[in-house]
Design a protein around this motif. Structure first.
Motif, PDB file in Angstrom:
ATOM      1  N   LYS A 179     -45.912   0.832  24.731  1.00  0.00           N
ATOM      2  CA  LYS A 179     -45.371   2.127  24.016  1.00  0.00           C
ATOM      3  C   LYS A 179     -45.712   2.747  23.162  1.00  0.00           C
ATOM      4  O   LYS A 179     -46.421   3.845  23.744  1.00  0.00           O
ATOM      5  N   THR A 229     -47.657   6.778  23.775  1.00  0.00           N
ATOM      6  CA  THR A 229     -47.325   7.604  23.013  1.00  0.00           C
ATOM      7  C   THR A 229     -48.057   8.062  21.966  1.00  0.00           C
ATOM      8  O   THR A 229     -48.462   9.571  21.888  1.00  0.00           O
ATOM      9  N   SER A 243     -38.682  11.235  28.178  1.00  0.00           N
ATOM     10  CA  SER A 243     -38.289  11.770  26.835  1.00  0.00           C
ATOM     11  C   SER A 243     -36.622  12.348  27.399  1.00  0.00           C
ATOM     12  O   SER A 243     -36.577  12.485  25.889  1.00  0.00           O
TER      13      SER A 243
END
Length: 196
Positions: free
Chosen positions: A61, A65, A159
């Motif tokens: 992750k 990101t 999101s």
């Protein structure tokens, strides 16, 4: 993704563009960043396990990101690829729909080493400063994530997390027409995909 061959537009309009160009470029950038992270660690900590892509230090992750937030938006507008068609001006709201978080060009540095884009991703994954992001980006991707979850089901990595944690922005048909159109249309799209 505009081609690395001098394009200033989101969809390039040249002979080598679109998904066929973007997929290997972005996958290669991610792969190079992963390799750089792993080789920065000693010994067995370089292996992938339990959600970590490099030892117990960097998660998948974190790296995803960093990949998103290290992409740089283009300043160019859009063409349909046809010869002689005038390029339309860049519009931030439309750019998010066509370009996502931004672009990677896959350009190597002068010595032929790792692309500077990879360095940007690695530095951010290691806790570096997030590059300046466009105004309205967070709200745009919150709506995008919310809509996708309405259609295909919820997940933990988007999101949009929940109405309490990440409420949707107010519709704005003048400043954010594309985002607002997605927000307005999505419940109908969800019902047509999941009737009953």
């Amino acid at each position: 993704y505009p081609s690395a061959y001098g394009s200033t537009t989101v969809n390039n309009g040249g002979d080598f563009s679109g998904t066929s160009n973007a997929t290997p470029q972005v996958a290669g950038t991610y792969g190079q960043a992963l390799w750089k992270l792993r080789t920065s660690l000693p010994g067995p900590s370089r292996v992938q396990a339990k959600g970590f892509v490099a030892g117990s230090k960097y998660t998948a992750k974190q790296l995803r990101t960093a990949l998103f937030l290290s992409a740089l938006p283009t300043a160019g507008g859009f063409t349909d690829g046809a010869v002689g068609v005038v390029e339309t001006p860049a519009v931030a709201d439309t750019r998010f729909a066509a370009e996502g978080y931004g672009t990677y060009r896959g350009a190597l540095n002068k010595s032929g080493g790792i692309a500077s884009e990879v360095t940007r991703v690695v530095n951010l994954a290691k806790g570096g400063k997030v590059p300046a992001r466009p105004s309205g980006e967070v709200d745009w991707f919150r709506v995008d994530s919310w809509c996708r979850q309405q259609i295909w089901g919820s997940w933990g990595g988007g999101s949009y997390l929940s109405a309490a944690k990440t409420p949707l922005p107010a519709p704005d048909r003048v400043g954010w027409p594309t985002r607002t159109a997605i927000q307005d249309a999505c419940p109908y799209l969800a019902r047509s995909r999941n009737p009953g």
